[in-house]
Write a protein that holds these residues in place. Structure first.
Motif, short mmCIF file in Angstrom:
data_model
loop_
_atom_site.label_atom_id
_atom_site.label_comp_id
_atom_site.label_asym_id
_atom_site.label_seq_id
_atom_site.Cartn_x
_atom_site.Cartn_y
_atom_site.Cartn_z
N VAL A 61 0.84 -1.20 0.00
CA VAL A 61 0.00 0.00 0.00
C VAL A 61 0.88 1.26 0.00
CG1 VAL A 61 -2.03 -1.03 1.05
CG2 VAL A 61 -0.26 -0.06 2.51
N LEU A 62 0.39 2.28 -0.67
CA LEU A 62 1.02 3.58 -0.81
C LEU A 62 2.36 3.54 -1.56
CD1 LEU A 62 0.27 5.35 2.59
CD2 LEU A 62 -1.10 5.29 0.52
N GLU A 63 2.66 2.42 -2.17
CA GLU A 63 3.88 2.34 -2.97
C GLU A 63 3.71 3.13 -4.27
OE1 GLU A 63 7.01 -1.06 -4.52
OE2 GLU A 63 5.22 -1.65 -3.45
N LEU A 64 2.48 3.15 -4.81
CA LEU A 64 2.18 3.91 -6.01
C LEU A 64 0.75 4.44 -5.92
CD1 LEU A 64 2.74 4.91 -8.92
CD2 LEU A 64 2.03 2.65 -9.72
N ILE A 65 0.61 5.75 -6.06
CA ILE A 65 -0.70 6.40 -6.05
C ILE A 65 -0.92 7.03 -7.43
CG2 ILE A 65 -2.11 8.25 -5.05
CD1 ILE A 65 -1.60 6.00 -3.08
N PHE A 113 -4.60 14.80 1.60
CA PHE A 113 -4.67 13.36 1.32
C PHE A 113 -3.47 12.64 1.91
CE2 PHE A 113 -3.09 10.04 -1.60
CZ PHE A 113 -4.05 9.08 -1.39
N LYS A 114 -2.29 13.21 1.72
CA LYS A 114 -1.05 12.59 2.22
C LYS A 114 -1.11 12.41 3.74
CE LYS A 114 3.96 13.44 2.26
NZ LYS A 114 4.14 13.01 3.61
N ILE A 115 -1.50 13.46 4.44
CA ILE A 115 -1.61 13.37 5.91
C ILE A 115 -2.62 12.30 6.31
CG2 ILE A 115 -2.38 14.63 7.97
CD1 ILE A 115 -1.22 17.18 6.59
N LEU A 116 -3.77 12.29 5.64
CA LEU A 116 -4.84 11.34 5.94
C LEU A 116 -4.38 9.89 5.79
CD1 LEU A 116 -8.08 10.93 6.30
CD2 LEU A 116 -7.98 10.62 3.83
N VAL A 117 -3.83 9.53 4.63
CA VAL A 117 -3.51 8.12 4.37
C VAL A 117 -2.26 7.67 5.12
CG1 VAL A 117 -4.70 8.00 2.16
CG2 VAL A 117 -2.28 8.60 2.20
N GLY A 122 0.04 4.19 8.39
CA GLY A 122 1.34 4.09 9.05
C GLY A 122 2.50 3.93 8.10
N GLN A 123 2.31 4.33 6.85
CA GLN A 123 3.38 4.26 5.85
C GLN A 123 3.39 5.55 5.05
OE1 GLN A 123 3.59 0.77 3.42
NE2 GLN A 123 2.62 -0.51 4.96
N ALA A 124 4.49 5.79 4.35
CA ALA A 124 4.61 7.00 3.54
C ALA A 124 4.33 6.70 2.07
CB ALA A 124 6.02 7.58 3.68
#
Length: 161
Positions: A61-65, A113-117, A122-124
């Motif tokens: 998750v969050l590896e590619l948006i 969105f960045k802050i939310l997800v 718990g990942q960047a």
């Protein structure tokens, strides 16, 4: 050539068969020639198929948006929003939609969105894929991504020739 066009660009062998069998009354005799019809050539051109899947898929998750903005939408919402901005996680396929009044709100919306997800998961965010829309190409957007270590990927839209 006139009969070739009248019969929807039927090949000359087919026209000759119709003449020989008396299927066309006014068609004059002719020899089959290698005449090149520009419309027939362009109709036979092909292009490579678009890949059904990308070459690379995220493995976490969050590896590619992926992101895109759509609009302006008419009529606008009651709160004056004319655009919507969508974010899709490549791994989970989960999507988030944000409404915008103007396209220039995209950076503020991405920050939100960045802050939310990142807080939720718990990942960047590692990589961010967008089209070449002006809202994503601003210096402020580029600087923000560099500052937070987000790799940018810009795609080119397919335009049929």
């Amino acid at each position: 050539m006139l009969w070739h066009q009248r019969y929807g660009h039927l090949n000359f062998k087919g026209l000759k068969t119709q003449k020989e069998k008396g299927m066309v009354i006014e068609l004059q005799s002719f020899k089959i020639q290698e005449i090149t019809c520009a419309d027939c050539l362009s109709g036979k051109q092909t292009r490579q198929a678009q890949p059904k899947q990308g070459n690379w898929r995220a493995s976490n998750v969050l590896e590619l948006i992926h992101s895109d903005i759509c609009g302006p939408i008419n009529p606008a919402s009651k709160s004056g929003k004319k655009y919507f901005l969508i974010f899709i996680d490549d791994f989970s396929r989960k999507g988030w939609v944000f409404l915008l009044a103007i396209k220039s709100e995209a950076l503020d919306c991405f920050k939100e969105f960045k802050i939310l997800v990142e807080k939720e998961l718990g990942q960047a965010i590692k990589s961010f894929r967008t089209d070449r829309g002006g809202e994503y190409l601003s210096d402020a957007f580029t600087d923000f991504c560099k500052e937070h270590g987000i790799k940018r990927q810009l795609t080119t839209a397919y335009t049929p020739q």
